[in-house]
Design an enzyme around this catalytic site. Structure first.
Site, short mmCIF file in Angstrom:
data_model
loop_
_atom_site.label_atom_id
_atom_site.label_comp_id
_atom_site.label_asym_id
_atom_site.label_seq_id
_atom_site.Cartn_x
_atom_site.Cartn_y
_atom_site.Cartn_z
CE LYS A 1 47.82 62.82 23.54
NZ LYS A 1 46.52 63.39 23.25
CB THR B 1 48.59 67.11 22.41
OG1 THR B 1 47.10 66.65 22.41
CG2 THR B 1 48.57 68.77 22.75
CG ASP B 2 46.37 62.30 18.02
OD1 ASP B 2 46.22 61.62 18.94
OD2 ASP B 2 46.25 62.04 16.71
CG PHE C 1 69.90 64.11 64.35
CD1 PHE C 1 70.57 64.82 63.56
CD2 PHE C 1 68.66 64.33 65.10
CE1 PHE C 1 70.08 66.20 63.31
CE2 PHE C 1 68.37 65.60 64.66
CZ PHE C 1 68.70 66.45 63.88
NE ARG D 1 70.29 59.35 62.37
CZ ARG D 1 69.72 60.37 61.86
NH1 ARG D 1 68.54 60.89 62.21
NH2 ARG D 1 70.24 61.34 60.91
CD GLN E 1 70.07 68.44 57.38
OE1 GLN E 1 70.41 67.42 57.77
NE2 GLN E 1 69.06 69.01 57.76
CG ASN F 1 65.50 60.72 58.43
OD1 ASN F 1 65.68 59.55 58.24
ND2 ASN F 1 66.30 61.58 59.21
CG HIS G 1 61.65 59.52 60.75
ND1 HIS G 1 63.20 60.21 60.96
CD2 HIS G 1 60.91 60.51 60.39
CE1 HIS G 1 63.01 61.42 60.58
NE2 HIS G 1 61.66 61.63 60.32
#
Length: 290
Positions: free
Chosen positions: A12, A57-58, A158, A175, A218, A244, A246
């Protein structure tokens, strides 16, 4: 050619349960979305439609609600363990239970200088997650969070990356670094303080993100996972997914202005997607992250 039934499970999905715990005039609130998946001796139900081994599932949904009343919800992890052990230990045809949980956080409604004892505001924060496996002998718990949005306005660079005929990105030594953290961490055993553990890990993730002078997302990912493992001896693996988000500096030169890394446009797509797992040197056993 031989055709056989492969791995399977059923259950469920997305049972939303809200548990109010009343201590006199003061109330506490836990709000969970619970997914149950069971597996075991299910060949007959697939091949012939014989439902003799199948727990509806009930019924699984009803169990979630009944357990919320009977045991309360101390934490997503503890509630998931109770459900998983019940389904496997009470049904001979079921040998594995997978319980997936998300928690939606509510904060007390503050009126003036006082918090209201039974009024809440939905917190604009991350979603807490938990994944519990139980096979009749052992249990495995993976805690986590998602949608935790963080941003550093500086302290990120970077440069030095591969450049070919299709590269247009310029190197930068200052940045904005922004991401929406999705993290999962695997516990070596059961804990009695799931809420405390969650807050410690979250704090480690946030501190490492803020403290790391990042030369790549990373590098930041590894620093975040490493901080968790250094701080929490009961955690053996940390899996991180970091999109990321940006932020590009707007060219204001057409208006006779120098931007100076103060005005950015936030791009929602496409985006870089960084994923990785930081692991202790001690091997660990257990089912996959899913």
């Amino acid at each position: 050619m031989s055709i056989t039934l492969g791995p399977n499970r059923y259950g469920k999905a997305e049972t939303r349960v809200v548990r109010v715990t009343k201590n006199g005039n003061k109330h506490d609130l836990r709000d969970l979305n619970v997914g149950v998946a069971l597996s075991g001796d299910m060949e007959a139900v697939h091949l012939t439609g014989d439902n003799g081994a199948c727990l509806p599932t009930d019924t699984q949904k009803n169990t979630v609600f009944a357990f919320a009343k009977k045991f309360g919800i101390a934490s997503p992890e503890e509630f998931g363990l109770k459900l998983a052990r019940h389904f496997v230990d009470s049904q001979p045809t079921i040998d594995h239970a997978r319980i997936e949980l998300e928690e939606y956080t509510w904060e007390r409604n503050v009126v003036g200088l006082n918090s209201h004892p039974h009024s809440f505001v939905r917190a604009n924060r991350e979603t807490r997650t938990a994944l519990v496996h139980y096979d009749g002998d052992r249990s495995w718990v993976v805690s986590g969070l998602k949608d935790l949005t963080v941003l550093n306005t500086t302290g990120s660079e970077f440069f030095g990356y591969i450049k070919d005929e299709y590269t247009t990105l310029r190197e930068t030594h200052d940045r904005v670094l922004a991401t929406e953290v999705a993290a999962q961490w695997r516990h070596s055993g059961d804990s009695e303080e799931w809420d405390k553990s969650y807050e410690v890990v979250k704090r480690c993730l946030l501190q490492a993100f803020a403290d790391t002078h990042s030369l790549s997302l990373q590098q930041t990912l590894y620093a975040m996972g490493e901080r968790v493992l250094e701080t929490c001896s009961g955690i053996v693996e940390v899996k991180l997914t970091l999109p990321n988000k940006h932020h590009f500096e707007v060219d204001l030169s057409p208006f006779g202005m120098v931007n100076g890394n103060e005005v950015f446009w936030a791009a929602d797509r496409p985006y870089g997607l960084i994923e990785g797992t930081v692991v202790r040197s001690v091997p660990t056993a257990g089912p996959a992250w899913d």
